[in-house]
Every structure is written in structure tokens, then in C-alpha cells.
Scaffold this active site. Structure first.
Site, PDB file in Angstrom:
ATOM      1  N   ASP A 188       3.866   9.378  -0.461  1.00  0.00           N
ATOM      2  CA  ASP A 188       2.715   8.567  -0.073  1.00  0.00           C
ATOM      3  C   ASP A 188       2.456   7.541  -1.156  1.00  0.00           C
ATOM      4  O   ASP A 188       2.590   7.861  -2.346  1.00  0.00           O
ATOM      5  CB  ASP A 188       1.476   9.472   0.104  1.00  0.00           C
ATOM      6  CG  ASP A 188       0.551   8.980   1.201  1.00  0.00           C
ATOM      7  OD1 ASP A 188       0.468   7.749   1.383  1.00  0.00           O
ATOM      8  OD2 ASP A 188      -0.087   9.812   1.864  1.00  0.00           O
ATOM      9  N   HIS A 226       0.820  -1.221   0.000  1.00  0.00           N
ATOM     10  CA  HIS A 226       0.000   0.000   0.000  1.00  0.00           C
ATOM     11  C   HIS A 226       0.851   1.266   0.000  1.00  0.00           C
ATOM     12  O   HIS A 226       0.337   2.352  -0.231  1.00  0.00           O
ATOM     13  CB  HIS A 226      -0.916   0.012   1.230  1.00  0.00           C
ATOM     14  CG  HIS A 226      -1.982  -1.027   1.161  1.00  0.00           C
ATOM     15  ND1 HIS A 226      -3.294  -0.737   0.903  1.00  0.00           N
ATOM     16  CD2 HIS A 226      -1.921  -2.380   1.264  1.00  0.00           C
ATOM     17  CE1 HIS A 226      -4.004  -1.854   0.880  1.00  0.00           C
ATOM     18  NE2 HIS A 226      -3.194  -2.864   1.096  1.00  0.00           N
TER      19      HIS A 226
END
Ligand code: ADP
Ligand code: F6P
Length: 487
Positions: free
Chosen positions: A364, A156
Site C-alpha cells: 500500500d 498516492h
């Protein structure tokens, strides 16, 4: 039908309520619809944890199976190695890394205990889908225990260049164990490229196509699967929440001032210190906007057992205090910093009320909050998203105002630009972003990964595996049809 067995460190047990984090947002809809087993950590530490079998509970079609950690496992595996070594390195922030060989050993040993506890729960036809950096070696540990089921892995968070990963002494061992999965998925093509480079330089893999590796006569398929939100659903929730008393109270408290909003776990990768510096620069250079804006940063505390996270909390509180005392006025508080979490639906309402969404992580994997901010807007009068160019979401949301989060002046300029942006430009940018997210969903994301896993020739030697296919574009398969079933 194959049963789906998801493995992730954080398991959103129904009794624990909503928890902030992209992993749960991405996976929950798939499990709730398809059913299956969700296996991982209970979120609790217990003295006798090592002897206990997995605790089972059921909700809807999902069976939750969780184990407690001992205090030593929690510290070595979760706090120190996963979050103190892997998290910073995978986000390309090596200066944050604190390596200790004992923690690495505990990380591998705890992964082995997770493998041991998962084993009795597995059935022959199960698809096993492992998630995130807590479990990099789990595919190898399951194979060592004789598990022949298809194993998929999804990361992720970002994947760095091999040189950065190699700063962790066990990097090669981690990659070799991960390569025992059949399919390894990433948020972006850059992450995939970095992983392929690591697999060939830190382990003995050979790259035989853009998305295909070979190691020890087995093929490992790589793929890009950007995590998605259900944008229409989030838009509807935002519209409902906007009329709720909680959001109405926030609106009243603004007294006509424009709201700038940030929503992030309190995490060093989210660029919160730099964001406050950017806002301060804005206040210092744009006196005309004083008393006309308020910045609300919602930053629920996260991982408070990790020293760097505690330090960040203190640093943020201090700079928030300084901004308010030095840039505010007796009748005006320019910044509100809130470290309590809240229901996702309330956040949706706040997002709709915000003229500017400030999403500036240093790096991110995806950043679902950025997509949620877009989804929450009123199409007739949308706000402006300011987005870090180092978030995976920037690849899809390139109509946002993209900034370098390390540059306070760039953040300050983007805030001014967002506040003065014409209605027409706001709509044009918003429409482009809406189109980029509206037709995707967490279900599409999950089904695309699982389809690839089923088609990967898992469990067969390289000569029997599925033929090499061209790098995949987004799969245009409709959702909610039987063809999406995991069978
Ligand atoms: P990360 O996974 O690093 O936390 P993301 O932005 O990808 O970052 O995902 C955060 C998810 O957690 C979003 O779906 C967001 O709506 C959800 N969430 C729920 N409650 C909160 C909260 N109080 N603050 C921040 N995020 C929250
Ligand atoms: O998406 C990144 C992630 O690390 C997830 O793996 C995790 O569930 C979430 O952020 C929150 O972190 P934690 O589980 O450590 O509270």
C-alpha cells in the site's frame, strides 16, 4: 496568490456523497481551505462524452470541473490500463497484470482528451497539481500543448522497481512524459528511490542529487510527502460517533465479545483473502477464543467493472461463508463481511469500539485507515493495530504489531498477541503511534508539496533553477498561518 488546480481521476463531487479512497481524504481539506479548481472524471459514462466541454459546478471555494468518459475510454483507460496494468505493477503484483496494446493507446488518448479539456480552464499563474497513476503522461501532454505553468505530480500508491514497471511495454514513454513535471512526490523514500532508478534506466534522466534529476537541460525535483490525516479531528469524530445509535447497536450486538475490525476498499492489494486465511488459522488454533471474538470486515465494493475485482468479491464471499459454516457454532458467527460503504464518521466510531485493528495490505502506498485506527482509540484504553510491513504507514507506525500479510500464521499469532496484550503495552505502543501522527495534517502535506513546487524553479532552465538542497526532513512549519498560503 496562485490559484491551485488539482487534477485527479476521482473527483469527490459534493452531490455524489462520501467515497472511499485515500486520495479524496488527503486532498479535500486543502481544497476546501485554499479554494481552487478540482478537475477530473465525473464518474459517469456517456455516449457523446468526447464532444462535451468540462461541466462546471461550485461548492464553497472549490470549482469542480469534470468530464464524462465514453464507454470505450472508461474500459480502455480506467478499467483495463490504469486498474488492470498500472495498479498491479505499481503495487509489485505483476501476475495480476493484463496488458493489451489497444488499452494502452486508449489510456494515452484519454489523457490527451483530459489535457485538451483542461487547457481552456488554465490561467497563467495557476499551480497545476496532478495526482495518481491514471495521469502519468499528463504532464508531458500539457507541455506539448504549451502549458508553461509549474506542474507537480503526486503518486498516492507505491512505485516498484524498474524491472517490474518495464513489464508494461509503454513504461519508458510513461516515465518520459511524467518527467515533464517540475516536482514529483512519493509516499516513501523507497518509492522515490525506485522512481529515480526508473527515470535513469527507462528514460534519459540523470540523477544529480538524491532528490534531483536532470533531463534535456531541465531539473525535476523529487520529494517524499507521506499523506496524513487530521488525527485530533478524527479522534474527536470517533468519540462523538462512539455515542451514536449506530455504533451503540454494533456494541450491543457484540454482547461483550472483543471486536476485530478491518476497513478497506474491496481491492486485491488489500490482502483480504490472506487476512481471512489468517483469521481462520487463528480460529483453528485458538479454540479458547471462540465466542469471545468477532471479526468485522467492512469492504465496500470498488471497481466492479474490472474482472479481477469481481472475482475477488466472489472469492471473499465464499471464504467468509466457509469460515462461518466450518468454524462457527449455532449461537456464534465469528466473521461479519459487509460490502456496503458507510460514512467515515461512523467508521471512526467502529474503530474506537474495536480491540484490534487488522490492516494487512499486500502492499500500500500509505494506508490512511491505519492512521485513522490509531487516531480513533481511547487513550486510556487503546486497541492494538496489526499492520502489514508493506504499507507505507508502517514507516511511521512501527509501534504497531508488524506482520507479513502473506503469512496466515503470522496474522493468527498477531491476533492472539493483540488480544492478550497488557494494558501497559497497549498504551505504550499507542502513545508512540499517536506521536507519529498527531502533529501532521493533510494541510501540512499539501502545503509542503506546493511549497516545493513553488521553490522548484519551475519553468526555468536548469542553470536558473533553485540550488540543490539536502534531502528534506519533515518541514516544521506551523499550520493555519498566512505563511502557508499558496502564494
Ligand atoms: P485507498 O486509498 O487505497 O482506498 P486508504 O486506507 O489510504 O486506502 O484510504 C481509504 C480512505 O477512505 C480512508 O480515509 C477511509 O476512512 C475512507 N473511507 C470512507 N469510507 C470508507 C469505507 N466505507 N470503507 C473504507 N474506507 C472508507
Ligand atoms: O488512493 C488510491 C486510489 O486509487 C485513488 O486514486 C482513488 O480515488 C481511490 O483509490 C479509489 O479508487 P477509484 O477511484 O478507482 O474508485
Amino acid at each position: 496568490m496562485n490559484r491551485l488546480v488539482v487534477v485527479s481521476n476521482r473527483v469527490p463531487l459534493p452531490e455524489k456523497g462520501a467515497q472511499a479512497g485515500g486520495l479524496a481524504t488527503a486532498l479535500q481539506p486543502l481544497l476546501e481551505r485554499e479554494g481552487g479548481v478540482w478537475f477530473g472524471w465525473s464518474g459517469t459514462t456517456a455516449a457523446k462524452a468526447a464532444e462535451q466541454p468540462a461541466r462546471i459546478s461550485h461548492a464553497g471555494r472549490v470549482t469542480y470541473a469534470t468530464i464524462d468518459l465514453t464507454k470505450a475510454e472508461h474500459d480502455g483507460y480506467y478499467a483495463n490500463f490504469a486498474n488492470g496494468v498500472l495498479w498491479p505493477l505499481l503495487h509489485s503484483l505483476p501476475e495480476m497484470m493484463r496488458f493489451d496494446r489497444g488499452d494502452a493507446e486508449t489510456y494515452f488518448a484519454t489523457n490527451a482528451r483530459f489535457a485538451d479539456r483542461l487547457l481552456p480552464l488554465l490561467q497563467d499563474e495557476d499551480l497545476v497539481w496532478v495526482h495518481d497513476y491514471h495521469f502519468l503522461p499528463l504532464p508531458g501532454l500539457l507541455r506539448e500543448r504549451g502549458v508553461a505553468n509549474p506542474i507537480g505530480f503526486f503518486l498516492h500508491i507505491p512505485f516498484p522497481s524498474p524491472e517490474i514497471l518495464a513489464l508494461a511495454p509503454p513504461a519508458g514513454k510513461l516515465i518520459a512524459a511524467l518527467l515533464q513535471a517540475d516536482v514529483i512526490g512519493f509516499q516513501t523514500s523507497a518509492d522515490l528511490g525506485n522512481f529515480a532508478a526508473a527515470a535513469t534506466t527507462l528514460a534519459d534522466a540523470r540523477q544529480i542529487a538524491a532528490e534531483l534529476l536532470e533531463i534535456d537541460g531541465r531539473r525535476v525535483r523529487l520529494g517524499v510527502f507521506p499523506a496524513e490525516i487530521d488525527a485530533p479531528d478524527f479522534a474527536a469524530a470517533a468519540l462523538r460517533a462512539a455515542r451514536s445509535p449506530t455504533v451503540e447497536r454494533l456494541r450491543r450486538s457484540l454482547g461483550g465479545q472483543s471486536l476485530i475490525l478491518g476497513v478497506d476498499r474491496l481491492d486485491p492489494t488489500k490482502g483480504l483473502v490472506q487476512r481471512l486465511a489468517g483469521y481462520r488459522r487463528f480460529l483453528e488454533t485458538e479454540a479458547a477464543w471462540h465466542r469471545r471474538v468477532v471479526f468485522l470486515q467492512i469492504a465496500p465494493v470498488s471497481r466492479q467493472d474490472v474482472a479481477s475485482y469481481q472475482a475477488l468479491r466472489a472469492e471473499l464471499s465464499q471464504s467468509a461463508g466457509e469460515i462461518n459454516s466450518e468454524c462457527g457454532d449455532p449461537d456464534w458467527t465469528p466473521l461479519r463481511l459487509i460490502t456496503k460503504g458507510g460514512p467515515r464518521t461512523t467508521l471512526a466510531g467502529y474503530m474506537r469500539a474495536a480491540r484490534v485493528g487488522l490492516v494487512t495490505p499486500l502492499r500500500d502506498g500509505m494506508n490512511l485507515v491505519a492512521k485513522e485506527y490509531v487516531a480513533a482509540q481511547d487513550p486510556e484504553d487503546p486497541g492494538v493495530l496489526i499492520l502489514s510491513r508493506f504499507a507505507g504507514a508502517a514507516r511511521q507506525l512501527d509501534a504497531a504489531l508488524l506482520v507479513n500479510p502473506n503469512d496466515p500464521d503470522a496474522i493468527a499469532e498477531a491476533i492472539t498477541r493483540a488480544l492478550v496484550m497488557s494494558h501497559r503495552e497497549r498504551q505504550t505502543r499507542w502513545r508512540a503511534m499517536w506521536q507519529a501522527i498527531a502533529e501532521n495534517s493533510p494541510l501540512d502535506w499539501g502545503f509542503a508539496f506546493l511549497r516545493t513546487l513553488r521553490q522548484s524553479g519551475a519553468g526555468k532552465p536548469a542553470s536558473h533553477a533553485a540550488p540543490v538542497i539536502a534531502p528534506r526532513a519533515k518541514l516544521p512549519v506551523p499550520i493555519h498561518t498566512p505563511s502557508n498560503a499558496i502564494n
